[in-house]
Scaffold this motif. Structure first.
Motif, PDB file in Angstrom:
ATOM      1  N   THR A   1       0.818  -1.207   0.000  1.00  0.00           N
ATOM      2  CA  THR A   1       0.000   0.000   0.000  1.00  0.00           C
ATOM      3  C   THR A   1       0.854   1.260   0.000  1.00  0.00           C
ATOM      4  OG1 THR A   1      -1.713  -1.187   1.226  1.00  0.00           O
ATOM      5  CG2 THR A   1      -1.890   1.209   1.153  1.00  0.00           C
ATOM      6  N   THR A   2       1.971   1.253   0.723  1.00  0.00           N
ATOM      7  CA  THR A   2       2.826   2.428   0.774  1.00  0.00           C
ATOM      8  C   THR A   2       3.552   2.642  -0.548  1.00  0.00           C
ATOM      9  OG1 THR A   2       3.153   2.098   3.145  1.00  0.00           O
ATOM     10  CG2 THR A   2       4.678   3.582   2.043  1.00  0.00           C
TER      11      THR A   2
ATOM     12  N   MET B   1      -6.180  -1.606   9.507  1.00  0.00           N
ATOM     13  CA  MET B   1      -6.155  -0.658   8.393  1.00  0.00           C
ATOM     14  C   MET B   1      -6.332   0.784   8.892  1.00  0.00           C
ATOM     15  SD  MET B   1      -5.526  -2.330   5.656  1.00  0.00           S
ATOM     16  CE  MET B   1      -4.425  -3.237   6.761  1.00  0.00           C
TER      17      MET B   1
ATOM     18  N   ASN C   1      -3.140   3.094   8.294  1.00  0.00           N
ATOM     19  CA  ASN C   1      -3.268   4.277   7.437  1.00  0.00           C
ATOM     20  C   ASN C   1      -2.979   5.559   8.210  1.00  0.00           C
ATOM     21  OD1 ASN C   1      -4.256   3.765   4.526  1.00  0.00           O
ATOM     22  ND2 ASN C   1      -5.476   2.339   5.737  1.00  0.00           N
TER      23      ASN C   1
ATOM     24  N   ARG D   1       0.680   5.744   8.170  1.00  0.00           N
ATOM     25  CA  ARG D   1       1.143   6.128   6.829  1.00  0.00           C
ATOM     26  C   ARG D   1       0.885   7.620   6.577  1.00  0.00           C
ATOM     27  NH1 ARG D   1      -1.752   2.766   4.321  1.00  0.00           N
ATOM     28  NH2 ARG D   1      -0.274   1.060   4.607  1.00  0.00           N
TER      29      ARG D   1
ATOM     30  N   GLY E   1      -9.225   1.277  -0.784  1.00  0.00           N
ATOM     31  CA  GLY E   1      -8.213   1.905  -1.619  1.00  0.00           C
ATOM     32  C   GLY E   1      -8.470   1.743  -3.096  1.00  0.00           C
TER      33      GLY E   1
ATOM     34  N   ALA F   1      -4.310   7.618   2.193  1.00  0.00           N
ATOM     35  CA  ALA F   1      -4.195   7.231   3.602  1.00  0.00           C
ATOM     36  C   ALA F   1      -5.140   8.055   4.464  1.00  0.00           C
ATOM     37  CB  ALA F   1      -2.757   7.400   4.073  1.00  0.00           C
TER      38      ALA F   1
ATOM     39  N   ALA G   1      -8.625   6.876   3.887  1.00  0.00           N
ATOM     40  CA  ALA G   1      -8.835   5.563   4.487  1.00  0.00           C
ATOM     41  C   ALA G   1      -9.048   5.651   5.993  1.00  0.00           C
ATOM     42  CB  ALA G   1      -7.648   4.651   4.175  1.00  0.00           C
TER      43      ALA G   1
ATOM     44  N   ASN H   1       4.786  -0.220   6.458  1.00  0.00           N
ATOM     45  CA  ASN H   1       4.750   1.161   5.970  1.00  0.00           C
ATOM     46  C   ASN H   1       6.156   1.751   5.880  1.00  0.00           C
ATOM     47  OD1 ASN H   1       1.967   1.087   5.894  1.00  0.00           O
ATOM     48  ND2 ASN H   1       1.688   2.188   7.813  1.00  0.00           N
TER      49      ASN H   1
END
Length: 239
Positions: free
Chosen positions: A16-17, A48, A52, A55, A140, A162, A165, A201
């Motif tokens: 994700t990052t 999550m 997030n 992040r 996402g 992020a 989210a 992350n």
């Protein structure tokens, strides 16, 4: 399976990052195959949320605050209502929603259709995406096209997703708790996943700065969608 959670969490955080999306849906569908959709949603939602949030803190200087704020106005109530629905929705319906959502995202990636909403649509889009993501996951994959259409790229894109989210997951975590989906077992899973995602992350940001360019990011996104589709198809019918 519990011993493998840190591995899955780190991989989700890294993906994700680096790509901006994909890690959450990959994690959700993988756990859904083992424990079922309801337990997977409840176990991954807190991870999550805090993943997030972490992040977002790492990218706090580059994300688009106005776009994230407008999206959050719709996302929080939408995800809360969707989370309440997930608490009583049959597992078979949840699994098919995940499959349809992943198929739609994959179709867009292959250029089978386009979705280019205006930036002014952030709040109503947040409401709809919040409700869908709370029942089917994959926030996402649905938020990505919205912010791409608003002209966000690179770390600004990743950071803004992020922030969005955080709003999405906050609403559904509250709803899952009220709906009785947050058991002691799911809290333990969520705690392990949260720590692992945060570690992912950090690793993902380090890798993004050193090995990832725009073309590779697009390939990574598409690859994540293909894998998610495969996991979703393997999980259909369990429940």
């Amino acid at each position: 399976m519990l011993a493998l959670l840190p591995v899955f969490g780190v991989l989700a955080g890294v993906l994700t990052t680096m790509a901006g999306l994909g890690g959450g849906i990959l994690l959700l569908l993988g756990l859904s195959f083992v424990w079922g959709p309801a337990a997977a949603l409840a176990s991954t939602a807190p991870a999550m949320l805090f993943g997030n949030l972490h992040r977002l803190w790492l990218l706090r200087d580059v994300f688009d605050r106005e776009a994230a704020k407008a999206f959050a106005w719709g996302a929080v109530p939408g995800s809360f209502l969707g989370g309440l629905m997930a608490a009583w929705m049959p597992e078979g319906v949840l699994r098919w929603l995940m499959l349809v959502m992943t198929a739609a995202a994959l179709g867009r990636a292959f250029g089978l259709y386009t979705w280019k909403p205006r930036a002014a649509a952030m709040t109503p889009a947040g409401l709809g995406i919040g409700a869908i993501s709370a029942t089917a996951g994959g926030a996402g994959l649905l938020v990505g096209p919205l912010f791409m259409a608003a002209g966000l790229t690179g770390k600004r894109f990743v950071g803004t997703i992020a922030a969005a989210a955080v709003a999405l997951h906050a609403g559904r975590v509250a709803a899952y708790g009220l709906g009785g989906m947050m058991t002691q077992e799911t809290v333990v899973r969520a705690t392990v996943l949260t720590v692992a995602v945060m570690g992912g992350n950090v690793v993902g940001l380090w890798l993004r700065d050193r090995v990832l360019d725009e073309r590779r990011a697009e390939r990574l996104e598409l690859g994540a969608l293909v894998v998610c589709m495969g996991l979703s198809m393997l999980g259909v019918g369990k429940g």
